[in-house]
Design an enzyme around this catalytic site. Sequence first.
Site, PDB file in Angstrom:
ATOM      1  N   LYS A   1       0.098  -8.687   1.074  1.00  0.00           N
ATOM      2  CA  LYS A   1      -0.190  -7.395   0.442  1.00  0.00           C
ATOM      3  C   LYS A   1       1.101  -6.926  -0.221  1.00  0.00           C
ATOM      4  O   LYS A   1       2.064  -6.574   0.461  1.00  0.00           O
ATOM      5  CB  LYS A   1      -0.674  -6.360   1.451  1.00  0.00           C
ATOM      6  CG  LYS A   1      -1.140  -5.080   0.771  1.00  0.00           C
ATOM      7  CD  LYS A   1      -1.672  -4.058   1.741  1.00  0.00           C
ATOM      8  CE  LYS A   1      -2.318  -2.903   0.984  1.00  0.00           C
ATOM      9  NZ  LYS A   1      -1.445  -2.300  -0.045  1.00  0.00           N
TER      10      LYS A   1
ATOM     11  N   ARG B   1      -1.104  -1.278  -8.322  1.00  0.00           N
ATOM     12  CA  ARG B   1      -2.251  -2.095  -8.726  1.00  0.00           C
ATOM     13  C   ARG B   1      -2.422  -1.964 -10.238  1.00  0.00           C
ATOM     14  O   ARG B   1      -2.477  -0.862 -10.786  1.00  0.00           O
ATOM     15  CB  ARG B   1      -3.506  -1.579  -8.001  1.00  0.00           C
ATOM     16  CG  ARG B   1      -4.793  -2.381  -8.242  1.00  0.00           C
ATOM     17  CD  ARG B   1      -4.883  -3.557  -7.332  1.00  0.00           C
ATOM     18  NE  ARG B   1      -6.179  -4.236  -7.458  1.00  0.00           N
ATOM     19  CZ  ARG B   1      -7.222  -4.004  -6.661  1.00  0.00           C
ATOM     20  NH1 ARG B   1      -7.147  -3.092  -5.693  1.00  0.00           N
ATOM     21  NH2 ARG B   1      -8.346  -4.693  -6.813  1.00  0.00           N
TER      22      ARG B   1
ATOM     23  N   LYS C   1      -7.802  -5.213   4.383  1.00  0.00           N
ATOM     24  CA  LYS C   1      -6.332  -5.212   4.441  1.00  0.00           C
ATOM     25  C   LYS C   1      -5.882  -4.854   5.852  1.00  0.00           C
ATOM     26  O   LYS C   1      -6.470  -4.003   6.513  1.00  0.00           O
ATOM     27  CB  LYS C   1      -5.746  -4.241   3.415  1.00  0.00           C
ATOM     28  CG  LYS C   1      -6.204  -2.800   3.563  1.00  0.00           C
ATOM     29  CD  LYS C   1      -5.669  -1.932   2.420  1.00  0.00           C
ATOM     30  CE  LYS C   1      -6.187  -0.497   2.526  1.00  0.00           C
ATOM     31  NZ  LYS C   1      -5.718   0.354   1.393  1.00  0.00           N
TER      32      LYS C   1
ATOM     33  N   ARG D   1      -4.799   1.482 -11.527  1.00  0.00           N
ATOM     34  CA  ARG D   1      -6.115   1.436 -10.869  1.00  0.00           C
ATOM     35  C   ARG D   1      -6.978   2.640 -11.232  1.00  0.00           C
ATOM     36  O   ARG D   1      -8.196   2.608 -11.052  1.00  0.00           O
ATOM     37  CB  ARG D   1      -5.947   1.349  -9.355  1.00  0.00           C
ATOM     38  CG  ARG D   1      -5.254   2.552  -8.732  1.00  0.00           C
ATOM     39  CD  ARG D   1      -5.080   2.362  -7.240  1.00  0.00           C
ATOM     40  NE  ARG D   1      -4.394   3.475  -6.626  1.00  0.00           N
ATOM     41  CZ  ARG D   1      -4.108   3.564  -5.330  1.00  0.00           C
ATOM     42  NH1 ARG D   1      -4.459   2.573  -4.530  1.00  0.00           N
ATOM     43  NH2 ARG D   1      -3.476   4.600  -4.843  1.00  0.00           N
TER      44      ARG D   1
ATOM     45  N   GLU E   1      -0.876  -6.963  -8.928  1.00  0.00           N
ATOM     46  CA  GLU E   1       0.053  -5.927  -8.473  1.00  0.00           C
ATOM     47  C   GLU E   1       1.354  -6.028  -9.254  1.00  0.00           C
ATOM     48  O   GLU E   1       1.936  -7.127  -9.390  1.00  0.00           O
ATOM     49  CB  GLU E   1       0.335  -6.114  -6.984  1.00  0.00           C
ATOM     50  CG  GLU E   1       0.958  -4.907  -6.309  1.00  0.00           C
ATOM     51  CD  GLU E   1      -0.055  -3.883  -5.832  1.00  0.00           C
ATOM     52  OE1 GLU E   1       0.371  -2.849  -5.288  1.00  0.00           O
ATOM     53  OE2 GLU E   1      -1.264  -4.108  -5.991  1.00  0.00           O
TER      54      GLU E   1
ATOM     55  N   PHE F   1      -3.742 -11.812  -8.724  1.00  0.00           N
ATOM     56  CA  PHE F   1      -4.500 -12.363  -7.604  1.00  0.00           C
ATOM     57  C   PHE F   1      -5.978 -12.574  -7.905  1.00  0.00           C
ATOM     58  O   PHE F   1      -6.716 -13.118  -7.080  1.00  0.00           O
ATOM     59  CB  PHE F   1      -4.323 -11.523  -6.323  1.00  0.00           C
ATOM     60  CG  PHE F   1      -4.589 -10.052  -6.453  1.00  0.00           C
ATOM     61  CD1 PHE F   1      -5.861  -9.559  -6.684  1.00  0.00           C
ATOM     62  CD2 PHE F   1      -3.545  -9.147  -6.310  1.00  0.00           C
ATOM     63  CE1 PHE F   1      -6.105  -8.197  -6.764  1.00  0.00           C
ATOM     64  CE2 PHE F   1      -3.762  -7.778  -6.402  1.00  0.00           C
ATOM     65  CZ  PHE F   1      -5.052  -7.299  -6.625  1.00  0.00           C
TER      66      PHE F   1
END
Length: 203
Positions: free
Chosen positions: A31, A36, A188, A51, A80, A111
């Site tokens: 993480k 983001r 997460k 985001r 990210e 990702f």
Amino acid sequence: MQTERLKFIKPMKPLLVREPPVSDDWLHEIKYDGFRVQLILDWAGARAFTRNEHDWSRRFWPVVDAAEKLKAKSFILDGEMIAPEPDGRPNFLQMHSRMAWNAELLAYVAFDILYLDGEDLRAVPLIERKAKLWQLVKPATGIIQYSQHVEGGGADFYEAAQRMGLEGIVSKRRESPYKSGATDAWVKTKSPNYLRRERKRAA
């Protein structure tokens, strides 16, 4: 000629859990502690969105420039934006400084890939999307990087992330499609140290 540009897609959001899943049908990734960001490339060039759909292309201009050099006509990447240390670990405290003064020292860790050269990939299983993503960004040694993963072994991966002082891990079902919003197909698990810091900031 195409006139309509590709549109921002609301991101898929992992649920917070206490412990990572242990079955082998899950992938586990670091993480990354950053912002983001969705990278979009179409006929008119590349853009970078937060985001919440804010266009931060100017702030992240080196990554946007690098996105336009990837070998594709169009794509939508999820990832990210981080401020990496020399050893690669993200340093969130450096994010704002680098955005203002040294944007070339930022890095984008991709990702997921949602769209590629006219094909909507959201219904494709995650493990297949990541294979397509790797083919696009490899060798991923520059400003655009690739989020490596392990299959299974979630508990061991989580312990290793804690030992490295990372924020935590994100676990994803290997066959999961990409669906906007919160979902239990992605979860997460945060390091206890990070959870304590967040509680102090919220107090």
